[in-house]
Design a protein around this motif. Structure first.
Motif, PDB file in Angstrom:
ATOM      1  N   PHE A   1     -10.412  12.807   0.923  1.00  0.00           N
ATOM      2  CA  PHE A   1     -11.021  11.977  -0.103  1.00  0.00           C
ATOM      3  C   PHE A   1     -12.434  12.450  -0.424  1.00  0.00           C
ATOM      4  N   SER A   2     -13.184  12.841   0.602  1.00  0.00           N
ATOM      5  CA  SER A   2     -14.548  13.318   0.384  1.00  0.00           C
ATOM      6  C   SER A   2     -14.555  14.588  -0.452  1.00  0.00           C
ATOM      7  N   ARG A   3     -13.600  15.454  -0.235  1.00  0.00           N
ATOM      8  CA  ARG A   3     -13.525  16.684  -1.034  1.00  0.00           C
ATOM      9  C   ARG A   3     -13.245  16.358  -2.497  1.00  0.00           C
TER      10      ARG A   3
ATOM     11  N   GLU B   1     -18.544   4.436  -4.317  1.00  0.00           N
ATOM     12  CA  GLU B   1     -18.632   3.133  -3.644  1.00  0.00           C
ATOM     13  C   GLU B   1     -17.496   2.968  -2.633  1.00  0.00           C
ATOM     14  N   VAL B   2     -16.318   3.438  -2.987  1.00  0.00           N
ATOM     15  CA  VAL B   2     -15.193   3.374  -2.055  1.00  0.00           C
ATOM     16  C   VAL B   2     -15.514   4.184  -0.802  1.00  0.00           C
TER      17      VAL B   2
ATOM     18  N   LEU C   1       0.831  -1.206   0.000  1.00  0.00           N
ATOM     19  CA  LEU C   1       0.000   0.000   0.000  1.00  0.00           C
ATOM     20  C   LEU C   1       0.864   1.253   0.000  1.00  0.00           C
ATOM     21  N   LEU C   2       1.863   1.295   0.854  1.00  0.00           N
ATOM     22  CA  LEU C   2       2.714   2.483   0.942  1.00  0.00           C
ATOM     23  C   LEU C   2       3.511   2.697  -0.337  1.00  0.00           C
ATOM     24  N   ASP C   3       3.774   1.641  -1.062  1.00  0.00           N
ATOM     25  CA  ASP C   3       4.472   1.789  -2.344  1.00  0.00           C
ATOM     26  C   ASP C   3       3.592   2.460  -3.401  1.00  0.00           C
ATOM     27  N   LEU C   4       2.297   2.579  -3.132  1.00  0.00           N
ATOM     28  CA  LEU C   4       1.379   3.258  -4.060  1.00  0.00           C
ATOM     29  C   LEU C   4       1.216   4.740  -3.738  1.00  0.00           C
ATOM     30  N   LEU C   5       1.898   5.228  -2.719  1.00  0.00           N
ATOM     31  CA  LEU C   5       1.795   6.640  -2.362  1.00  0.00           C
ATOM     32  C   LEU C   5       2.087   7.512  -3.576  1.00  0.00           C
ATOM     33  N   GLY C   6       1.253   8.525  -3.765  1.00  0.00           N
ATOM     34  CA  GLY C   6       1.411   9.418  -4.903  1.00  0.00           C
ATOM     35  C   GLY C   6       0.579   9.027  -6.103  1.00  0.00           C
ATOM     36  N   GLN C   7       0.075   7.793  -6.118  1.00  0.00           N
ATOM     37  CA  GLN C   7      -0.801   7.346  -7.208  1.00  0.00           C
ATOM     38  C   GLN C   7      -2.253   7.512  -6.730  1.00  0.00           C
TER      39      GLN C   7
ATOM     40  N   PRO D   1      -7.243   5.243  -2.949  1.00  0.00           N
ATOM     41  CA  PRO D   1      -8.413   5.023  -2.088  1.00  0.00           C
ATOM     42  C   PRO D   1      -8.909   3.582  -2.074  1.00  0.00           C
ATOM     43  N   LEU D   2      -8.986   2.933  -3.235  1.00  0.00           N
ATOM     44  CA  LEU D   2      -9.424   1.538  -3.273  1.00  0.00           C
ATOM     45  C   LEU D   2      -8.411   0.642  -2.562  1.00  0.00           C
TER      46      LEU D   2
END
Length: 244
Positions: free
Chosen positions: A237-239, A201-202, A118-124, A129-130
């Protein structure tokens, strides 16, 4: 005694003149603290940032002692974390929840691997969120509060599953919800790994996992509130969802 492992840095705090105490989630030894001598120095402090992947050598005279770490960087995630508000909030919520939930020195190798991925996806930001929602599901499962979404708790069938019981964490079909529908939690398809996982949905899935984190997991740990980092991430995320 000593051991060698690799891990994800969760927190660092100054200790004495120039040392630091770090709390690390390691693959084989779980969440484990230790002193890094010189850890507050100009040379080492930039390396010892939350989210950093470290190669660790831990030493202590006795197993129950705090012990000391020799820590070498394997991968920094600082640049990715500073790439945007969602990335920074994502890093903060993962490290905060791991520090909040994990007992000391208990290994969770599967959760460790998922946290690293998960942390390797930071910035993507489109993927994050999923991936984060799936990680929260894994966290609940590893902590003993996993959701059973395979079939309806009432009928045993797996058609038209639309809700989750807040008491049992089991799925309920639309047909069987009946008069209890207003007391049930939503079960969006994304929580079952179905569909294209749109942001709305997320967001619905995160409201459901948030309930079990705050109303089931947190009370089991002493009834402390969830770290504020989660609310900050949900807000960001909501914003994004509202702006689309």
């Amino acid at each position: 005694m000593e051991w060698r492992d690799h891990g994800i840095l969760l927190t660092r705090r100054r200790h004495g003149e120039g040392a630091a105490i770090i709390d690390v989630f390691t693959e084989e030894h779980g969440r484990h603290a230790g002193i890094v001598h010189g850890g507050a120095s100009r040379k080492k402090a930039p390396v010892l940032q939350p989210g950093a992947q470290l190669d660790l050598l831990w030493r202590a005279r006795l197993e129950g002692h705090l012990g000391s770490y020799q820590a070498e960087p394997l991968r920094s995630r600082a640049a990715a974390a500073l790439s945007g508000r969602m990335a920074l909030a994502g890093l903060n919520v993962v490290t905060a929840l791991l520090g909040f939930c994990l007992p000391e020195r208990a290994p969770y190798p599967d959760l460790y691997k998922q946290s690293e991925q998960l942390l390797d996806l930071l910035g993507q930001d489109e993927l994050w969120p999923l991936a984060y929602l799936n990680w929260e599901m894994a966290l609940l499962r590893e902590m003993g509060f996993g959701l059973d979404l395979s079939a309806c708790a009432v009928s045993g069938r797996n058609e038209d599953l639309a809700y989750i019981s807040p008491k049992t964490g089991r799925a309920v079909s639309r047909q069987e919800a009946g008069q209890w529908v207003n007391r049930l939690l939503p079960l969006p398809p994304v929580l079952r790994g179905l569909g294209e996982a749109p942001d709305h949905e997320v967001a619905e899935g995160l409201r459901t996992t948030g309930y079990f984190l705050s109303e089931r997991l947190a009370p089991s740990l002493g009834n402390h509130p969830l770290p504020e980092a989660r609310a900050r991430f949900i807000d960001i995320f909501s914003r994004r969802l509202q702006s689309r």
